[in-house]
Design a protein around this motif. Structure first.
Motif, PDB file in Angstrom:
ATOM      1  N   MET A  80       1.615   4.364  14.085  1.00 18.64           N
ATOM      2  CA  MET A  80       2.479   3.925  12.316  1.00 18.64           C
ATOM      3  C   MET A  80       2.891   4.739  11.798  1.00 18.64           C
ATOM      4  SD  MET A  80       5.666   0.975  11.613  1.00 18.64           S
ATOM      5  CE  MET A  80       5.461  -0.216  12.312  1.00 18.64           C
ATOM      6  N   ILE A  81       1.576   5.169  11.162  1.00 20.41           N
ATOM      7  CA  ILE A  81       2.051   6.599  10.232  1.00 20.41           C
ATOM      8  C   ILE A  81       2.748   7.741  10.183  1.00 20.41           C
ATOM      9  CG2 ILE A  81       0.105   7.446   8.399  1.00 20.41           C
ATOM     10  CD1 ILE A  81      -0.664   4.630   7.902  1.00 20.41           C
ATOM     11  N   ASP A  82       2.106   8.092  11.338  1.00 17.28           N
ATOM     12  CA  ASP A  82       3.158   9.132  11.983  1.00 17.28           C
ATOM     13  C   ASP A  82       4.560   9.532  11.871  1.00 17.28           C
ATOM     14  OD1 ASP A  82       0.443  10.570  11.990  1.00 17.28           O
ATOM     15  OD2 ASP A  82       0.370   9.700  14.215  1.00 17.28           O
ATOM     16  N   LEU A  83       5.116   7.897  12.607  1.00 17.32           N
ATOM     17  CA  LEU A  83       6.524   7.588  12.851  1.00 17.32           C
ATOM     18  C   LEU A  83       7.270   7.904  10.662  1.00 17.32           C
ATOM     19  CD1 LEU A  83       8.556   6.800  14.385  1.00 17.32           C
ATOM     20  CD2 LEU A  83       7.888   4.574  14.244  1.00 17.32           C
ATOM     21  N   ILE A  84       6.206   6.937  10.219  1.00 19.56           N
ATOM     22  CA  ILE A  84       6.716   6.720   8.809  1.00 19.56           C
ATOM     23  C   ILE A  84       7.005   8.455   8.607  1.00 19.56           C
ATOM     24  CG2 ILE A  84       6.109   5.768   6.548  1.00 19.56           C
ATOM     25  CD1 ILE A  84       4.599   3.436   8.149  1.00 19.56           C
ATOM     26  N   LYS A  85       5.740   8.817   8.348  1.00 21.76           N
ATOM     27  CA  LYS A  85       5.872   9.907   7.996  1.00 21.76           C
ATOM     28  C   LYS A  85       7.208  11.007   8.392  1.00 21.76           C
ATOM     29  CE  LYS A  85       0.968  10.736   6.835  1.00 21.76           C
ATOM     30  NZ  LYS A  85      -0.382  11.159   6.902  1.00 21.76           N
ATOM     31  N   LYS A  86       7.250  10.908   9.620  1.00 22.47           N
ATOM     32  CA  LYS A  86       8.326  11.580  10.397  1.00 22.47           C
ATOM     33  C   LYS A  86       9.698  11.145  10.128  1.00 22.47           C
ATOM     34  CE  LYS A  86       9.466  10.670  14.827  1.00 22.47           C
ATOM     35  NZ  LYS A  86       9.314  10.413  16.135  1.00 22.47           N
ATOM     36  N   ASP A  87       9.628  10.158   9.411  1.00 26.05           N
ATOM     37  CA  ASP A  87      10.847   9.189   8.775  1.00 26.05           C
ATOM     38  C   ASP A  87      11.208   9.492   7.686  1.00 26.05           C
ATOM     39  OD1 ASP A  87      12.482   8.335  11.239  1.00 26.05           O
ATOM     40  OD2 ASP A  87      11.173   5.636  11.660  1.00 26.05           O
ATOM     41  N   SER A  88      10.350  10.187   7.034  1.00 25.16           N
ATOM     42  CA  SER A  88       9.891  10.021   5.824  1.00 25.16           C
ATOM     43  C   SER A  88      11.124  11.101   5.350  1.00 25.16           C
ATOM     44  CB  SER A  88       9.145  10.060   4.937  1.00 25.16           C
ATOM     45  OG  SER A  88       8.854  11.362   5.175  1.00 25.16           O
ATOM     46  N   GLU A  89      10.999  11.900   6.001  1.00 28.14           N
ATOM     47  CA  GLU A  89      12.333  12.851   5.731  1.00 28.14           C
ATOM     48  C   GLU A  89      13.607  12.530   6.152  1.00 28.14           C
ATOM     49  OE1 GLU A  89       9.900  14.522   8.493  1.00 28.14           O
ATOM     50  OE2 GLU A  89       9.424  14.486   7.326  1.00 28.14           O
TER      51      GLU A  89
ATOM     52  N   PRO B 219       1.376  -1.277  -0.292  1.00 27.89           N
ATOM     53  CA  PRO B 219      -0.341  -0.283  -0.109  1.00 27.89           C
ATOM     54  C   PRO B 219       0.579   1.099   0.226  1.00 27.89           C
ATOM     55  CG  PRO B 219       0.035  -0.475   2.296  1.00 27.89           C
ATOM     56  CD  PRO B 219       0.926  -2.197   1.324  1.00 27.89           C
ATOM     57  N   GLU B 220       0.778   2.276  -0.366  1.00 28.94           N
ATOM     58  CA  GLU B 220       1.021   3.479  -0.154  1.00 28.94           C
ATOM     59  C   GLU B 220       0.488   4.290   0.397  1.00 28.94           C
ATOM     60  OE1 GLU B 220       1.389   5.936  -3.841  1.00 28.94           O
ATOM     61  OE2 GLU B 220       2.762   4.176  -4.671  1.00 28.94           O
ATOM     62  N   ILE B 221       1.504   4.946   1.233  1.00 21.04           N
ATOM     63  CA  ILE B 221       1.120   6.235   2.558  1.00 21.04           C
ATOM     64  C   ILE B 221       1.506   7.521   2.253  1.00 21.04           C
ATOM     65  CG2 ILE B 221       1.846   6.762   4.942  1.00 21.04           C
ATOM     66  CD1 ILE B 221       2.457   4.099   5.287  1.00 21.04           C
ATOM     67  N   LYS B 222       0.407   8.127   1.986  1.00 21.75           N
ATOM     68  CA  LYS B 222       0.520   9.554   1.614  1.00 21.75           C
ATOM     69  C   LYS B 222       1.480  10.554   3.188  1.00 21.75           C
ATOM     70  CE  LYS B 222      -2.020  12.336  -0.780  1.00 21.75           C
ATOM     71  NZ  LYS B 222      -1.053  12.681  -2.550  1.00 21.75           N
ATOM     72  N   ILE B 223       2.810  10.874   2.367  1.00 22.58           N
ATOM     73  CA  ILE B 223       3.475  11.831   3.130  1.00 22.58           C
ATOM     74  C   ILE B 223       2.712  12.990   3.356  1.00 22.58           C
ATOM     75  CG2 ILE B 223       5.963  12.220   3.850  1.00 22.58           C
ATOM     76  CD1 ILE B 223       5.127   9.245   3.895  1.00 22.58           C
ATOM     77  N   ASP B 224       2.556  13.391   2.298  1.00 28.57           N
ATOM     78  CA  ASP B 224       2.381  14.854   2.002  1.00 28.57           C
ATOM     79  C   ASP B 224       0.999  15.115   1.309  1.00 28.57           C
ATOM     80  OD1 ASP B 224       3.594  15.580   0.428  1.00 28.57           O
ATOM     81  OD2 ASP B 224       5.146  16.265   1.864  1.00 28.57           O
ATOM     82  N   GLU B 225       0.917  16.013  -0.001  1.00 26.16           N
ATOM     83  CA  GLU B 225       0.575  16.158  -1.125  1.00 26.16           C
ATOM     84  C   GLU B 225       1.348  16.107  -2.060  1.00 26.16           C
ATOM     85  OE1 GLU B 225      -0.868  20.512  -1.300  1.00 26.16           O
ATOM     86  OE2 GLU B 225      -0.452  19.436   0.996  1.00 26.16           O
ATOM     87  N   HIS B 226       2.172  16.373  -1.790  1.00 22.67           N
ATOM     88  CA  HIS B 226       3.430  15.829  -3.218  1.00 22.67           C
ATOM     89  C   HIS B 226       3.902  14.275  -2.910  1.00 22.67           C
ATOM     90  CE1 HIS B 226       2.782  19.899  -4.031  1.00 22.67           C
ATOM     91  NE2 HIS B 226       3.448  19.915  -2.510  1.00 22.67           N
ATOM     92  N   GLU B 227       4.178  14.066  -1.861  1.00 26.99           N
ATOM     93  CA  GLU B 227       5.217  13.079  -1.803  1.00 26.99           C
ATOM     94  C   GLU B 227       4.400  11.536  -0.553  1.00 26.99           C
ATOM     95  OE1 GLU B 227       9.173  11.119   0.106  1.00 26.99           O
ATOM     96  OE2 GLU B 227       8.191  12.857   1.219  1.00 26.99           O
ATOM     97  N   SER B 228       4.567  10.498  -1.721  1.00 25.84           N
ATOM     98  CA  SER B 228       3.536   9.109  -0.853  1.00 25.84           C
ATOM     99  C   SER B 228       5.010   7.712  -0.826  1.00 25.84           C
ATOM    100  CB  SER B 228       2.263   8.803  -2.007  1.00 25.84           C
ATOM    101  OG  SER B 228       2.655   7.830  -3.000  1.00 25.84           O
ATOM    102  N   THR B 229       5.104   6.538  -0.096  1.00 22.44           N
ATOM    103  CA  THR B 229       6.075   5.828   0.063  1.00 22.44           C
ATOM    104  C   THR B 229       5.236   4.733   0.033  1.00 22.44           C
ATOM    105  OG1 THR B 229       7.943   5.178   0.888  1.00 22.44           O
ATOM    106  CG2 THR B 229       5.594   5.960   2.927  1.00 22.44           C
TER     107      THR B 229
END
Length: 201
Positions: free
Chosen positions: A185-194, A155-165
């Motif tokens: 977990m989603i918050d952690l993934i978003k935080k770590d996507s930087e 599955p894709e997780i939307k990090i912000d409007e431009h980026e997903s992982t």
């Protein structure tokens, strides 16, 4: 026949505990407890300090001994969830085994296979540890065959409007057809996507 309580064991040999592992373990503990099952972390190094949330998790048991020591004379009651096994896990395995063992890391799974634990597979697509335990529980406790469980792969997780992982695993869908992730977990993934998802996994 009295229903024997099921036990789910993850071997955790690492003196460290990554934040994402901690979230997975908390999810496993919560769900196991709700399902009347026990969750055990075995082979835990004595120096590992569990975060407060895990220390207080209902249904979690921490063992410093390895699973071979704990079940030395009861190996036949233990099922190793092993991607290299030839047989898939089935609801009937809930009658044959009381303990379901997850190596945590593949090298450990291979070692446990050599120690003579009988293995079952959870299908061809890699899963996170919490998903593997969730799927096992659905099969052996809810008696739902592997192929009837609703999954979503990668599955894709939307990090912000431009980026997903994209997450490189198979997940179980919830009743709204969304992949089930551990709380936080989603918050952690978003935080770590930087930092880049590569460092996280």
């Amino acid at each position: 026949s009295r229903k024997v309580e099921k036990t789910y064991i993850v071997e955790h040999l690492d003196p460290e505990l990554e934040e994402w592992s901690s979230l997975e373990y908390a999810a496993i503990a919560r769900e196991s407890y709700a399902a009347g099952a026990k969750f055990c972390l075995s082979s835990v190094p004595k120096e590992l300090r569990l975060p407060r949330a895990l220390q207080e998790a209902k249904g979690l048991h921490v063992e410093h001994e390895s699973v071979e020591a704990l079940y030395a004379d009861m190996k036949q009651t233990v099922c190793l969830l092993d991607p290299a096994a030839t047989k898939e896990l089935s609801p009937g395995d809930g009658d044959s085994f009381n303990v379901f063992l997850f190596g945590g890391i593949l090298d450990r799974t291979a070692e446990l296979r050599k120690k003579g634990f009988e293995g079952r597979r959870l299908g061809p697509v890699q899963m996170t540890t919490d998903t593997a335990v969730r799927v096992t529980r659905i099969v052996v406790q809810d008696r739902i065959p592997l192929e009837e469980i609703p999954y979503v792969d990668h599955p894709e997780i939307k990090i912000d409007e431009h980026e997903s992982t994209e997450m490189p695993f198979r997940y179980v869908k919830d009743k709204n057809s969304q992949p089930i992730f551990p709380e936080g977990m989603i918050d952690l993934i978003k935080k770590d996507s930087e930092r880049g998802i590569g460092d996280l996994l």
